[in-house]
Design a protein around this motif. Structure first.
Motif, short mmCIF file in Angstrom:
data_model
loop_
_atom_site.label_atom_id
_atom_site.label_comp_id
_atom_site.label_asym_id
_atom_site.label_seq_id
_atom_site.Cartn_x
_atom_site.Cartn_y
_atom_site.Cartn_z
N LEU A 66 0.87 -1.32 0.46
CA LEU A 66 -0.12 0.09 0.14
C LEU A 66 1.02 1.37 0.20
O LEU A 66 1.66 1.25 0.21
N LEU A 67 0.51 2.01 -1.06
CA LEU A 67 1.33 2.98 -1.29
C LEU A 67 0.23 4.31 -0.59
O LEU A 67 -0.60 4.54 -0.67
N PHE A 68 1.04 5.42 -0.05
CA PHE A 68 0.03 6.92 0.82
C PHE A 68 1.01 7.58 0.74
O PHE A 68 2.37 7.76 1.10
N GLU A 69 0.90 9.05 1.29
CA GLU A 69 1.59 10.16 1.81
C GLU A 69 1.20 10.82 2.87
O GLU A 69 -0.80 10.58 3.36
N ALA A 70 1.43 10.62 4.17
CA ALA A 70 1.05 11.59 5.19
C ALA A 70 2.70 12.16 5.68
O ALA A 70 3.26 12.93 5.73
N ALA A 71 1.92 13.21 6.87
CA ALA A 71 2.02 14.83 7.71
C ALA A 71 1.67 14.93 8.90
O ALA A 71 0.61 14.64 9.21
N ALA A 72 2.58 15.10 9.28
CA ALA A 72 2.09 15.39 10.50
C ALA A 72 1.48 17.11 10.84
O ALA A 72 2.32 18.12 10.29
N GLU B 95 5.01 7.50 15.46
CA GLU B 95 4.82 9.62 15.40
C GLU B 95 4.87 9.60 13.69
O GLU B 95 6.24 8.72 13.39
N ILE B 96 4.37 10.08 13.22
CA ILE B 96 4.77 10.77 12.01
C ILE B 96 6.15 12.49 12.16
O ILE B 96 5.11 13.05 13.07
N ILE B 97 6.70 12.82 12.18
CA ILE B 97 7.31 13.61 12.29
C ILE B 97 7.19 15.24 11.59
O ILE B 97 7.04 15.82 12.10
N ASN B 98 7.33 14.38 10.21
CA ASN B 98 7.14 16.01 9.53
C ASN B 98 5.85 16.66 9.15
O ASN B 98 5.13 16.30 8.64
#
Length: 316
Positions: A202-208, A236-239
């Motif tokens: 599974l591909l995706f994009e994430a941000a904090a 934890e998502i940091i960026n």
């Protein structure tokens, strides 16, 4: 251009086409691409995709958004080693109705995630609380009619909402994102179209949302069932800028799974008002089915293991 320095365009009604080669007859394929509209006043393009005369992406209205939107076609089965692929703009009427296309790819068929970019329903407001909605009722937007089932403080946010205007984070795909605030926030939907014994991830994009750290993130197949499998788990998502992520690879043992994306504040280890943003979820085909049907004994063994909740997989 989201990929490279140029895009393809069709101004008004027309098509761009080419002959695709190297197909395996009898196998299923999908077309993926990124689309947008030029954005002249009142313009509405109607992009679609045709393979060998049959539409696999129905013509649909498209207006300009801040970022290109991803489109994944319905699967089609190759009837030979070649096929005629056409990108079309079915715009009618007058005016500058220009469809933009980029990063067109053909892959073996992938299961379709309905609204992996959280673009529907469109949040009605232009700012603040009017441009987002969460499952527990905060926000003046809407989740009605979404392909996802939301719980807790999960929801949908538009670029102009308080979640994003205060943090400066913009959607990398389209103009809306999924939001996961605090613990117990999740979205779920049932995904069909897996090819048994084929390998996917599974591909995706994430941000904090917050500088210095957001929430955790877990992605689970068949949560609560004997076949449950966590394919992604980060503490934890940091960026605060969106980053590309890929789950563990897995070999499908059936054609349908429930997909759950959730946050737990890392099991309670994180504290405070933490939010993770997610966008552009899509499955990726990695490898043909293994073993081939000739190995009937191994197929039977794997089917028995699947019934016991065991997953056979390999890491990239």
């Amino acid at each position: 251009a989201p990929e490279g320095a140029t895009v393809g365009f069709i101004q008004g009604a027309g098509e761009i086409s080419q002959t695709v080669t190297g197909l395996n007859p009898g196998k299923a394929y999908t077309i993926q691409y990124l689309e947008n509209e030029r954005g002249q006043a009142g313009a509405i393009a109607r992009p679609g995709v045709i393979v060998d005369g049959s539409p696999i992406v129905a013509a649909h209205d498209a207006v300009r958004t801040g970022a290109f939107r991803r489109v994944v076609s319905q699967p089609f089965t190759a009837t030979g080693t070649t096929a005629q692929l056409s990108l079309a703009n079915n715009a009618g009427g007058t005016g500058d109705n220009t469809a933009l296309f980029d990063n067109v790819q053909i892959t073996r068929a992938v299961p379709l995630i309905a609204d992996g970019g959280f673009e529907n329903p469109v949040q009605p407001g232009t700012s603040g609380f009017d441009a987002f909605e969460q499952a527990h009722g905060v926000g003046n937007g809407t989740l009605a009619g979404s392909a996802w089932t939301f719980s807790g403080q999960a929801g949908i946010s538009r670029n102009t909402s308080a979640f994003q205007s205060n943090s400066g984070v913009q959607a990398p795909e389209g103009q809306q994102i999924g939001i996961f605030q605090a613990a117990g926030s999740s979205v779920t939907q049932t995904i069909t179209g897996f090819e048994p014994f084929a390998e996917y991830n599974l591909l995706f994009e994430a941000a904090a949302r917050q500088a210095g750290g957001g929430n955790d993130l877990e992605i689970i197949l068949d949560q609560g069932l004997a076949s449950e499998r966590t394919i992604f788990d980060i503490d934890e998502i940091i960026n605060t800028a969106f980053e590309d992520y890929a789950s563990d690879s897995f070999i499908a043992l059936k054609d349908s799974y429930t997909l759950t994306v959730q946050t737990t504040l890392n099991g309670g280890a994180l504290t405070g008002d933490r939010t993770t943003f997610v966008d552009d979820l899509r499955f990726n085909f990695l490898a043909e089915p293994v073993p081939e049907p000739a190995s009937i004994g191994l197929w039977t063994l794997l089917a028995c293991l699947a019934g016991g909740g065991y997953w056979w997989r390999k890491r990239r």
